[in-house]
Design an enzyme around this catalytic site. Sequence first.
Site, PDB file in Angstrom:
ATOM      1  N   GLY A 148     -13.232   3.771  30.599  1.00  0.00           N
ATOM      2  CA  GLY A 148     -11.640   3.087  30.061  1.00  0.00           C
ATOM      3  C   GLY A 148     -10.517   4.256  30.017  1.00  0.00           C
ATOM      4  CB  SER A 149     -10.360   6.257  27.691  1.00  0.00           C
ATOM      5  OG  SER A 149     -10.215   5.428  26.362  1.00  0.00           O
TER       6      SER A 149
ATOM      7  CD1 TRP B 187     -12.243  -3.877  28.225  1.00  0.00           C
ATOM      8  CD2 TRP B 187     -10.941  -5.948  26.844  1.00  0.00           C
ATOM      9  NE1 TRP B 187     -12.953  -5.187  27.425  1.00  0.00           N
ATOM     10  CE2 TRP B 187     -12.566  -5.859  27.051  1.00  0.00           C
ATOM     11  CE3 TRP B 187     -10.674  -7.196  26.897  1.00  0.00           C
ATOM     12  CZ2 TRP B 187     -13.035  -6.512  26.459  1.00  0.00           C
ATOM     13  CZ3 TRP B 187     -11.404  -7.971  25.589  1.00  0.00           C
ATOM     14  CH2 TRP B 187     -12.454  -7.891  25.408  1.00  0.00           C
TER      15      TRP B 187
ATOM     16  CD  GLU C  24      -1.212   1.580  25.609  1.00  0.00           C
ATOM     17  OE1 GLU C  24      -0.420   1.212  25.859  1.00  0.00           O
ATOM     18  OE2 GLU C  24      -2.076   0.018  25.196  1.00  0.00           O
TER      19      GLU C  24
ATOM     20  CB  THR D 295      -2.935  -7.774  27.257  1.00  0.00           C
ATOM     21  OG1 THR D 295      -4.110  -7.163  26.203  1.00  0.00           O
ATOM     22  CG2 THR D 295      -2.340  -8.940  26.279  1.00  0.00           C
TER      23      THR D 295
ATOM     24  CD  GLU E 181     -10.832   1.511  38.384  1.00  0.00           C
ATOM     25  OE1 GLU E 181     -11.773   2.058  38.233  1.00  0.00           O
ATOM     26  OE2 GLU E 181      -9.623   0.892  39.093  1.00  0.00           O
ATOM     27  N   PRO E 182     -13.937  -1.713  35.003  1.00  0.00           N
ATOM     28  CG  PRO E 182     -14.350  -4.029  35.803  1.00  0.00           C
ATOM     29  CD  PRO E 182     -13.555  -2.821  36.426  1.00  0.00           C
TER      30      PRO E 182
ATOM     31  N   GLY F 188     -12.713 -11.288  -2.853  1.00  0.00           N
ATOM     32  CA  GLY F 188     -13.899 -11.325  -2.960  1.00  0.00           C
ATOM     33  C   GLY F 188     -14.553 -12.062  -1.921  1.00  0.00           C
TER      34      GLY F 188
ATOM     35  CB  ILE G 189      -8.390  -6.922  -3.101  1.00  0.00           C
ATOM     36  CG1 ILE G 189      -8.815  -5.721  -3.568  1.00  0.00           C
ATOM     37  CG2 ILE G 189      -7.366  -7.865  -3.728  1.00  0.00           C
ATOM     38  CD1 ILE G 189      -7.321  -5.259  -2.795  1.00  0.00           C
TER      39      ILE G 189
END
Length: 388
Positions: free
Chosen positions: A132-133, A157, A366, A159, A128-129, A342, A340
């Site tokens: 979260g957790s 959020w 999650e 999906t 919810e706005p 660069g 790696i």
Amino acid sequence: MSTLDLLSEDEQFVVRTVREFVDKDVKPVVRELEHADTYPEALIGRMKELGVFGLAVPQEYGGTPVSMPCYVLVTEELARGWMSLAGAMGGHTVVAKLLLRFGTEEQRRRHLPRMATGETRATMALTEPGGGSDLRAMGTVARKSDDGYLVNGAKTWITNSRRSQVIALLCKTDPDADPAHKGMSILLVEHGPGLTVSRDLPKLGYKGVESCELAFDNHRATADALLGGVEGQGFTQMMKGLETGRLQVAARALGVGRAALEDALAHARQRESFGKPIWQHQSIGNYLADMATSLTAARQLTLYAARLADAGHRVDMEAGMAKLFASETAMQIALNAVRIHGGHGYSTEFDVERYFRDAPLMIVGEGTNEIQRNIIASRLVQRGGLDV
């Protein structure tokens, strides 16, 4: 010995089929779709044809069920091509598992056959706005009416919420319950009057699939939308569903980490400096060694949790460990892949910048990794240590 040797021949075929789909259909177009933030309609259609959306649905409901280790490896393959594709079937699978474990037979027969083909897509709505957790602090309420429930509140959020036909909504059917989680239920809501998908949220990564805000304003849900037909079971039901969700997120992290490692290895073999391939320079070689080692460990931890889940065990701790370790591993591998490469690693003409943008989602999604550590510590104390 290949990781696939852990699976039956039929399941090995499933993973190889998805791998071929990723290499043939996904990789040639993913960069263009990603940068345009375009919904991958054709790729989702191909996933439907391959039966990906039915991997958690039993044959009696039209699915092609696979073991949890197979599901993990399929998810890894999809995320190796494009993490967004794995996200397109993540919540869908959790809802299928919720229906199988807790739904009434009428609910299973109504939803699962169409979910198996992908004709019906499903997602879950928890966040919810204002929080979260901390699910117990949620403010979305469903009050009983003459013909079902009136739902009011907001989620964010979420999906696939614009394109999903079924939303497993965690809400309060008894706002005055003490403790609060005893008053929570899951409603299988569908789009209609009073439910507004207000906007697609702008995101750092995880492009292509939508993550939206949902607003419920006296949205009517029928009485038979209550998962399992009994109020007050939603928190327990969703916690079980999140065990699958966290394994899926761990598998997504494996896919992103593997893609980053593969690209880094290929670049280190081709790129030369001071007259030799850069992998022969000890600093680069050390990166590659650490990346491969941590990715292998993350995969084995995730498969371990998946096997326990298949055996019917409670795996909130093990799934939390897998999600925690795999997501942190993916983030570190993605960063090292940029090192790696660069300057090329900072260019949108190379895929490693996408891996670096996608990886953080698994750290916060999650249930944040900070929450995972709380769960792991709590379960350790309850169990009196690790089961060896």
